[in-house]
Design an enzyme around this catalytic site. Sequence first.
Site, mmCIF file in Angstrom:
data_model
loop_
_atom_site.group_PDB
_atom_site.id
_atom_site.type_symbol
_atom_site.label_atom_id
_atom_site.label_comp_id
_atom_site.label_asym_id
_atom_site.label_seq_id
_atom_site.Cartn_x
_atom_site.Cartn_y
_atom_site.Cartn_z
ATOM 1 N N GLY A 102 -15.913 -87.958 38.735
ATOM 2 C CA GLY A 102 -16.878 -86.863 38.743
ATOM 3 C C GLY A 102 -18.099 -87.181 37.915
ATOM 4 N N GLY A 104 -19.694 -87.344 35.041
ATOM 5 C CA GLY A 104 -19.324 -87.276 33.638
ATOM 6 C C GLY A 104 -20.492 -87.166 32.697
ATOM 7 N N ARG A 105 -21.687 -87.487 33.167
ATOM 8 C CA ARG A 105 -22.884 -87.362 32.316
ATOM 9 C C ARG A 105 -24.110 -87.054 33.152
ATOM 10 N NH1 ARG A 105 -24.619 -93.511 31.091
ATOM 11 N NH2 ARG A 105 -23.604 -94.473 32.865
ATOM 12 N N ARG A 190 -21.209 -89.304 47.456
ATOM 13 C CA ARG A 190 -20.650 -90.653 47.418
ATOM 14 C C ARG A 190 -19.433 -90.742 48.330
ATOM 15 N NH1 ARG A 190 -22.016 -92.166 41.848
ATOM 16 N NH2 ARG A 190 -23.442 -90.574 41.083
ATOM 17 N N ASP A 264 -16.993 -94.932 44.228
ATOM 18 C CA ASP A 264 -17.728 -93.793 43.679
ATOM 19 C C ASP A 264 -19.184 -94.137 43.388
ATOM 20 O OD1 ASP A 264 -16.182 -95.307 41.546
ATOM 21 O OD2 ASP A 264 -17.547 -94.189 40.262
#
Length: 497
Positions: A102, A104-105, A190, A264
């Site tokens: 996912g 994450g940032r 993605r 991803d």
Amino acid sequence: MPRMHSPTLDHPATAPWRPDWQPGFAALGPAFVREVLPTPLPAPHWVGTSPEVGVLLGLPPDWQQSDALLQAFTGNALLPGSRPLASVYSGHQFGVWAGQLGDGRALLLGEVNGQEIQLKGSGRTPYSRMGDGRAVLRSSIREFLCSEAMHALGVPTTRALCVTGSPALVPREEIESAAVVTRVAPSFIRFGHFEHFAARRQYDDLRRLADFAIDCWYPQCRVAGDTTGRATYAAFLQAVSQRTARLVAHWQAVGFCHGVLNTDNMSILGLTLDYGPFQFLDGFDPGHICNHSDNQGRYAFDRQPAVCWWNLHCLAQALMPLIDDAQAAEGALAGYEADFTAAYLELMRAKLGLAQPREGDAALVQRVLSVLADEEVDWTIFWRRLSHATATQDFEPVRDLFVQRSGIDAWLLSFQELHAHMDKGLAADLMLKSNPKFVLRNYLAEQAIAEAKLGRLGELQTLQTLLARPFDEHPGFEGHAGFPPDWASRISISCSS
């Protein structure tokens, strides 16, 4: 989850830009995204901006002068109407199933003018796992410069609006300063998004995601009379395969190594996505590994076409609940190799000044690649010198790139015979428009980053100017198009950012 508190939210009445947000990806709902506010950074400042992307988004002409937008693109304030979101996806990393991943940032601010705007490095999200949600100045500058450089080279890519910096410190392999890059694309969906819902057997959500992608970007894949949708989803897979094949052909032709082609990191739109340990080749080594975390060489330069084909099979597996026909899924990917070869030869013909396909083109290309690999001749300089040599008919500068000249001399004889009955001026013009003088070599990026860490942005701005028009001569900047220094080979780039 509850929204995270941000102490400096900008009031819509004072905002210099009021985007006309479109529903876009966010409309898919809570199974796909989580709402979360960015985490502010102290004392932000502009590091780099792209006026061209500003126009793409419809920003006001003087947006780089706005402190309110500086705060917004650092994550210290919200643009009017924005509800930032992080999306969930899964994926295969280095060939191994990694499960849920996912953003994450990264935070999606919203969609405007058909483009999604995303902050990268704006703090933790529900998908940060053990990470801090931050990006550092080094990696942010690299992504900013390379996104825009790839666009100017004609390579499908995400774009970058700006980089903002902060004195806040972030621990990586060493302590570095924080930064945020604002990146832009029609979509950041993605392969891993599809893998996520397939792995969890959330087939209704998988179908919604596929329908969303098809309706937005692949409407031609809708098959008339297809009551089950199976033929439509197979056509969608084939269309993604075709875009991916052409993308990788661009990479191979321009000498670009992505470095971390996990599923991803693969765009459903065939865009170059997630600039991490990338590199433009210096000396031509087909087996070059640009990511020092890639211990097995899975993502070596010459393996990129095959790895992307493997990734497409992962996407096909994820779509199988919708296609429901293994033979149809295999058939959708059956043309990948031919699509890649056709796109690659088209690009390489242009590099050779050949406007039309000819018998023996593939053999001519393969021969010159073998000659270049024998001595690891500089990829970009060779093609640029060959372009000028075609215009002047002086091939000595090309021959000077080789210690052993028998191989290149034999190849040049074939090349000149092929051009014997062609207009040399037209051929050279095509070559000069296909073989850049300037690419973002690692050492050039490192120099700009070192200067930026000291607060000096002149080198970054110079690179922006050169890379925005990489096929132009730019007199006075020959040093930026020359051979890399010896220390360049010791630059180590990893997934850390």
